[in-house]
Design a protein around this motif. Structure first.
Motif, PDB file in Angstrom:
ATOM      1  N   UNK A   1     -52.210  -5.274  11.072  1.00  0.00           N
ATOM      2  CA  UNK A   1     -52.763  -4.211  11.906  1.00  0.00           C
ATOM      3  C   UNK A   1     -54.254  -4.001  11.649  1.00  0.00           C
ATOM      4  N   UNK A   2     -54.974  -3.667  12.710  1.00  0.00           N
ATOM      5  CA  UNK A   2     -56.396  -3.313  12.634  1.00  0.00           C
ATOM      6  C   UNK A   2     -56.509  -1.852  13.026  1.00  0.00           C
TER       7      UNK A   2
ATOM      8  N   UNK B   1     -55.653  -4.867   7.789  1.00  0.00           N
ATOM      9  CA  UNK B   1     -54.617  -4.743   6.759  1.00  0.00           C
ATOM     10  C   UNK B   1     -53.638  -5.902   6.906  1.00  0.00           C
ATOM     11  N   UNK B   2     -53.233  -6.509   5.796  1.00  0.00           N
ATOM     12  CA  UNK B   2     -52.242  -7.594   5.841  1.00  0.00           C
ATOM     13  C   UNK B   2     -51.065  -7.231   4.957  1.00  0.00           C
ATOM     14  N   UNK B   3     -49.881  -7.201   5.537  1.00  0.00           N
ATOM     15  CA  UNK B   3     -48.688  -7.023   4.710  1.00  0.00           C
ATOM     16  C   UNK B   3     -47.580  -7.924   5.213  1.00  0.00           C
TER      17      UNK B   3
ATOM     18  N   UNK C   1     -47.456   3.472   9.570  1.00  0.00           N
ATOM     19  CA  UNK C   1     -48.921   3.483   9.429  1.00  0.00           C
ATOM     20  C   UNK C   1     -49.563   3.935  10.740  1.00  0.00           C
ATOM     21  N   UNK C   2     -48.927   3.567  11.843  1.00  0.00           N
ATOM     22  CA  UNK C   2     -49.472   3.980  13.142  1.00  0.00           C
ATOM     23  C   UNK C   2     -49.400   5.497  13.284  1.00  0.00           C
ATOM     24  N   UNK C   3     -48.248   6.055  12.885  1.00  0.00           N
ATOM     25  CA  UNK C   3     -48.071   7.513  12.970  1.00  0.00           C
ATOM     26  C   UNK C   3     -49.179   8.219  12.181  1.00  0.00           C
TER      27      UNK C   3
ATOM     28  N   UNK D   1     -54.794  -2.826  17.150  1.00  0.00           N
ATOM     29  CA  UNK D   1     -53.910  -3.951  17.461  1.00  0.00           C
ATOM     30  C   UNK D   1     -52.966  -4.213  16.285  1.00  0.00           C
ATOM     31  N   UNK D   2     -51.726  -4.561  16.614  1.00  0.00           N
ATOM     32  CA  UNK D   2     -50.693  -4.843  15.606  1.00  0.00           C
ATOM     33  C   UNK D   2     -49.998  -6.154  15.956  1.00  0.00           C
ATOM     34  N   UNK D   3     -50.414  -7.269  15.352  1.00  0.00           N
ATOM     35  CA  UNK D   3     -49.693  -8.521  15.600  1.00  0.00           C
ATOM     36  C   UNK D   3     -48.567  -8.758  14.584  1.00  0.00           C
ATOM     37  N   UNK D   4     -47.437  -9.261  15.054  1.00  0.00           N
ATOM     38  CA  UNK D   4     -46.348  -9.737  14.200  1.00  0.00           C
ATOM     39  C   UNK D   4     -46.397 -11.261  14.183  1.00  0.00           C
ATOM     40  N   UNK D   5     -46.314 -11.833  12.983  1.00  0.00           N
ATOM     41  CA  UNK D   5     -46.604 -13.255  12.810  1.00  0.00           C
ATOM     42  C   UNK D   5     -45.471 -13.920  12.031  1.00  0.00           C
TER      43      UNK D   5
END
Lengths: 297, 297
Positions: free
Chosen positions: B9-10, B49-51, B65-67, B90-94
């Motif tokens: 997420x950014x 952020x990378x998790x 985290x968005x909330x 933006x929130x990418x799932x990878x």
């Protein structure tokens, strides 16, 4: 990165599943150890066990399985095709990740001493842990097998590194050591001329002047009508896969022969493959912490 | 092998550490998620952020985290150089390991819907999760940024995929999606002629007729007096590192130029490197379960 030590004990029982299971159960009961594989061979009357974990639980599991095998296996009644000198024949400690060879050597000594002290089984150190040069080679320690060792153990050259100069009445003796992981790697050629594979095997293997840490032989693949250079790479750090592979390609070219493919048999440490990728891509600097999966705890 | 999903997420905050920490703390509180990295840029006023973790906790952490970011970040007061449309931009799932792209697409839809339903923030789907072809490209969704979107969100072409056709009064809108991991890969050449790097960059990148999933540009490395082809490889499965690398070597040779080295920047999935090793070694069959480390639970 978590520390990973591999241990591959060979026990002299491959026919009675209840005995094998009882020994394996000792490993399962040690927390922090993962049993990866075990396979019994009835002709060899032998079981090869593979487990991994951090150093402390791996040492503990190695001792406990030995204690159980010493209780249950009687070398006086053991027959089988594979050379052996004891109920637990050999216990190598193998550094995989986040652990040095020196630590595996120390572990081998500690476990060998504990087996001698607590179980009264004489122990020998081999491989990188060897205390005498001729004992680096396991075959020298096993010469004449259990039956000969029983008679000769009192001689200076056969004296154990730990414990009494007398084989255990039922469990014989045990060899403990440290070595690098093996990579079983075969290269297939687009010819049916086995002599070419033999020539190349001689070119790359240590015993005939090739690379250190390489064992190799030519094999005919009847169903494919092709030949293979079949290898064990015994130290992928000092003698990396890519160097041996490139040498085989070059030697084959001298006969007008091409490499059509290769095989990696069984397990391979991640680092051995990352080293290959780095070399071919000419990567200038790379840290295995850059591998995403290695960041996970 | 454990399932590994990465989420990057950014958020539109890179200046107030207490806000960044409050958002990050939401991730830390989700069991089964590992925070790998986060870095704030004050000029961009943005934190990346990378998790990673298994799918369920990763989705939960993405929502939480968005909330928190929606509570604490006010787009009406946000300035910064990087394009953005919302508090969570933006929130990418990878997909990294043991998980399919389809599952990441489903996760993106589920989280996008939950953000819209529970937080009243309109959400867009991008990348592999896009529901309209033009939304595969994030830049199209972000056109004119927060300020323009606020005015134009009622138009058919800007209608969100979930939630009201009205930006959140403080949090704007959020883009959720699914994409492959990026590999940042640079190749260094033994020349100081930047035009050669530019030519090669054009030869390999998608935008000028080269490989799909490749972004590339020529760069002068002043301190080395060499040039570089600097790349993002956006799908290492469909457009693998070795193919791009071999093409660069061949194109460079046409100018009498050699590759002197390469760099992998930041994190890389293990499989991307194993694919390289397999290709160069011409391995006939290989299963990633053969990598010893992958056997550990």
């Amino acid at each position: 990165m978590p520390q990973i030590v591999e241990c591959v004990p060979n026990i002299s029982e491959g026919r009675r599943p209840e005995v094998v299971e009882a020994v394996i159960d000792e490993i399962r009961q040690v927390e922090g150890v993962s049993l990866l594989d075990y396979s019994s061979d009835a002709d060899h009357n032998r079981t090869v066990i593979t487990f991994v974990g951090e150093m402390e639980p791996v040492k503990e599991a190695a001792f406990r399985l030995t204690k159980k095998a010493v209780e249950l296996i009687d070398m006086e009644k053991h027959t089988g095709e594979h050379p052996r000198i004891g109920a637990v024949d050999v216990i190598p400690f193998i550094p995989i990740q986040g652990v040095e060879m020196e630590e595996c050597i120390a572990a081998a000594k500690e476990v060998a001493k504990r087996i001698a002290d607590e179980l009264n089984v004489p122990t020998y150190l081999y491989g990188e842990a060897a205390q005498r040069p001729e004992r680096r080679n396991l075959a020298n320690i096993r010469k004449g097998q259990y039956e000969a060792l029983k008679e000769e153990i009192g001689k200076e050259e056969r004296r154990p590194d730990f414990g009494p100069a007398k084989t255990h009445p039922t469990a014989g003796a045990t060899v403990v050591g440290a070595r690098m992981p093996l990579v079983a790697f075969n290269v297939n050629l687009d010819t049916d001329q086995k002599w070419i594979a033999d020539k190349i095997a001689r070119a790359v293997r240590e015993s005939s002047g090739g690379f250190k840490n390489v064992k190799a032989m030519g094999v005919m693949l009847e169903d494919r009508n092709q030949v293979q250079v079949s290898m064990n790479l015994e130290n992928y750090v000092k003698t990396p896969i890519y160097r041996v592979f490139e040498t085989i390609k070059r030697e084959a070219a001298r006969y007008g022969v091409n490499v059509v493919g290769s095989e990696i048999i069984g397990l391979v440490p991640q680092q051995a493959l990352i080293d290959v990728a780095e070399w071919y891509l000419q990567v200038e600097e790379f840290n295995s912490d850059q591998v995403l999966e290695n960041r996970l705890k």
